[in-house]
Design an enzyme around this catalytic site. Structure first.
Site, PDB file in Angstrom:
ATOM      1  CG  ASP A  11      12.259 -13.310 -25.372  1.00  0.00           C
ATOM      2  OD1 ASP A  11      11.224 -13.289 -26.056  1.00  0.00           O
ATOM      3  OD2 ASP A  11      13.325 -12.781 -25.723  1.00  0.00           O
ATOM      4  CG  ASP A  13      13.186 -14.549 -31.588  1.00  0.00           C
ATOM      5  OD1 ASP A  13      13.641 -15.388 -32.378  1.00  0.00           O
ATOM      6  OD2 ASP A  13      11.991 -14.178 -31.617  1.00  0.00           O
TER       7      ASP A  13
END
Length: 218
Positions: A11, A13
């Site tokens: 991922d 953020d």
């Protein structure tokens, strides 16, 4: 702890880039414009596409104009963006054809945040526009693994949010939870937990890799 895999899916953020302040500041500004309590959407917004968060909490406001405003606000705000400790060094140890980013933000915002953190743009970058169903659906991680040429079950996912962790597991991958945004207890189903990438190591083992993790954090 050691985990074996063929490829790694990250991922963005909360995993590679600490953008929590920007995300929460943007949602609070948006809620203030509409005289709404921001807390319900802040509880679920991390790790999800903007449109999907709106649809769940404020379905009557999940329209293109609201999404455009939120996207533009995040594009203009880089204050507080920072690299997650150890992320740059860890990525440098992974061959470029063996890792991908799977994010809930759009292409332009992903590139902005990678640039702000001085992180490389991977060969495989799966963004919000690439999938029909956002996290917690498995589509993004399935696509990331496919573009790398591996079965998701041979991949190791790094996630910081419940929606993303659910997406990785639904795709068939094992997931390492980062406690950058949520406490470990909120990341049910993770194989292990790390605070950041400090002390995380990668070594080749035949055609695969072994990821070495430091002691668990809570």
């Amino acid at each position: 702890m050691e985990l074996q895999c063929s490829a790694l899916l990250f991922d963005l953020d909360g995993v590679l880039v600490d953008s929590r302040a920007v995300v929460e500041r943007t949602w609070r500004r948006w809620a203030h414009r509409h005289h709404l309590d921001p807390e319900p959407i802040l509880r679920i917004a991390h790790g999800r596409r903007v449109r999907d968060s709106l649809r769940e909490v404020f379905p009557s406001l999940a329209v293109d104009a609201e999404v455009d405003w939120l996207d533009a606000a995040e594009m203009e705000d880089v204050d507080g963006l920072a690299i997650v400790p150890g992320a740059k060094e860890f990525l440098a140890s992974v061959p470029r054809d063996r890792w991908a980013i799977v994010t809930s933000c759009g292409q332009a915002l992903a590139e902005l945040r990678l640039g702000a953190a001085q992180l490389p743009t991977p060969k495989v970058l799966v963004v919000a526009e690439d999938v029909k169903n956002g996290k917690p659906a498995p589509d993004g991680y399935q696509l990331g693994a496919q573009r790398l040429g591996y079965d998701p079950r041979a991949c190791l996912v790094f996630e910081d949010a419940p929606a993303g962790l659910a997406a990785g597991r639904a795709a068939g991958a094992r997931v390492i939870g980062l406690t950058t945004t949520h406490v470990a207890d909120a990341l049910a189903g993770a194989e292990a937990f790390i605070a950041d990438f400090t002390g995380v190591r990668l070594r080749a083992e035949g055609a695969s890799f072994v990821v070495e993790l430091p002691a668990r954090v809570d």
